[in-house]
Motif scaffolding. Structure first.
Motif, PDB file in Angstrom:
ATOM      1  N   VAL A  92      41.958  50.058  50.284  1.00  0.00           N
ATOM      2  CA  VAL A  92      40.920  49.179  50.805  1.00  0.00           C
ATOM      3  C   VAL A  92      41.244  47.741  50.430  1.00  0.00           C
ATOM      4  O   VAL A  92      41.522  47.436  49.267  1.00  0.00           O
ATOM      5  N   VAL A  93      41.199  46.844  51.418  1.00  0.00           N
ATOM      6  CA  VAL A  93      41.424  45.415  51.222  1.00  0.00           C
ATOM      7  C   VAL A  93      40.363  44.655  52.024  1.00  0.00           C
ATOM      8  O   VAL A  93      39.739  45.207  52.931  1.00  0.00           O
ATOM      9  N   PRO A  94      40.174  43.353  51.742  1.00  0.00           N
ATOM     10  CA  PRO A  94      39.089  42.617  52.397  1.00  0.00           C
ATOM     11  C   PRO A  94      39.491  41.861  53.659  1.00  0.00           C
ATOM     12  O   PRO A  94      38.638  41.214  54.264  1.00  0.00           O
ATOM     13  N   ASN A 113      37.301  46.373  54.189  1.00  0.00           N
ATOM     14  CA  ASN A 113      35.901  46.417  53.758  1.00  0.00           C
ATOM     15  C   ASN A 113      35.546  45.111  53.058  1.00  0.00           C
ATOM     16  O   ASN A 113      36.417  44.425  52.522  1.00  0.00           O
ATOM     17  N   LYS A 114      34.267  44.811  53.015  1.00  0.00           N
ATOM     18  CA  LYS A 114      33.804  43.691  52.212  1.00  0.00           C
ATOM     19  C   LYS A 114      34.035  44.029  50.744  1.00  0.00           C
ATOM     20  O   LYS A 114      33.706  45.122  50.287  1.00  0.00           O
ATOM     21  N   MET A 115      34.602  43.064  49.973  1.00  0.00           N
ATOM     22  CA  MET A 115      34.965  43.321  48.585  1.00  0.00           C
ATOM     23  C   MET A 115      34.619  42.127  47.712  1.00  0.00           C
ATOM     24  O   MET A 115      34.434  41.007  48.201  1.00  0.00           O
ATOM     25  N   SER A 116      34.558  42.374  46.405  1.00  0.00           N
ATOM     26  CA  SER A 116      34.392  41.297  45.431  1.00  0.00           C
ATOM     27  C   SER A 116      34.968  41.752  44.100  1.00  0.00           C
ATOM     28  O   SER A 116      35.230  42.942  43.885  1.00  0.00           O
ATOM     29  N   HIS A 117      35.172  40.818  43.198  1.00  0.00           N
ATOM     30  CA  HIS A 117      35.660  41.144  41.862  1.00  0.00           C
ATOM     31  C   HIS A 117      35.111  40.123  40.873  1.00  0.00           C
ATOM     32  O   HIS A 117      34.616  39.062  41.269  1.00  0.00           O
ATOM     33  N   GLY A 118      35.204  40.444  39.602  1.00  0.00           N
ATOM     34  CA  GLY A 118      34.758  39.515  38.573  1.00  0.00           C
ATOM     35  C   GLY A 118      35.394  39.832  37.238  1.00  0.00           C
ATOM     36  O   GLY A 118      35.771  40.984  36.974  1.00  0.00           O
TER      37      GLY A 118
END
Length: 237
Positions: A92-94, A113-118
């Protein structure tokens, strides 16, 4: 020239032991399941692509991004020795362009897909989070580690998980594609805690629904490094 260069950073690796027979239909021809201590693993992996270049060129808006994948481990005997590699159930990548290139050129199983990280840090620990939305459900991987990194021990479970240098793709029942991934030996951060909120059936289908009720046998956080992905080839079985 390498097909792709990048830095793979902060790799969260969540590992489960499963029955190898469950992977037979995903196994590319010419490969066999690679076991560690007679155990078959699948891994859920979240990490960052940074400073990404395709054929030496940076593509605007596609330089830094997240990826989450589900993979298992295989080996292939060739020229008197074993090549150790991975097979991806899904990646999966954005960005749609990333999926298009990977699925077209490498015959992989990318999904956009919609993605985020922190990343958050305090005096004693660092927490890494990867999130992605699939069918209106947000999934997340969260791993808390100590601040100091250490070497990955020889002949360890962590070495088995991180030291696979080929990718194999099952194009159909007769055709397998192989590509090489190069990187130096990685270091790891000691795990303090982790939290997995993933609907495996929603993301990967009924074959992997049982992972919703399974506890990982191990969790690692690898620092990562610069990597290269070399051009693919069709292998002869």
């Amino acid at each position: 020239m390498s097909f792709l260069t990048a830095n793979w950073n902060n790799l969260a690796l969540i590992n489960y032991v499963i029955n190898p027979k469950m992977l037979n239909k995903y196994l590319p021809k010419g490969t066999e399941i690679d076991l560690w201590n007679d155990k078959c693993y699948v891994s859920l992996v979240g990490f960052m692509f940074n400073n990404t270049k395709l054929l030496g060129l940076k593509i605007p808006f596609h330089i830094n991004f997240e990826e989450v994948n589900l993979r298992f481990y295989v080996k292939r005997f060739e020229n008197g020795g074993w090549k150790r590699g991975v097979v991806f159930i899904k990646e999966v990548v954005p960005k749609r362009a990333l999926s298009l290139i990977a699925n077209t050129w490498y015959k992989e199983h990318y999904q956009t897909n919609k993605m985020s990280h922190g990343v958050t840090e305090n005096n004693t620990s660092r927490t890494f989070t990867y999130q992605w939305k699939n069918n209106n459900h947000w999934n997340s991987i969260q791993v808390e580690t100590k601040l100091d990194q250490s070497a990955i021990e020889l002949n360890s479970e962590a070495e088995f998980i991180t030291e696979h240098y080929f990718g194999y793709t099952k194009y159909d029942k007769n055709i397998t594609f192989e590509y090489e991934v190069t990187h130096p030996r990685w270091e790891q951060f000691e795990i303090i805690n982790y939290k997995i909120d993933v609907d495996f059936e929603n993301n990967y289908g009924k074959d992997f629904a049982f992972l919703n009720e399974s506890k990982p046998v191990s969790v690692f956080l690898a620092k990562g490094s610069k990597i290269t992905v070399e051009n693919k080839r069709k292998i002869k079985s």
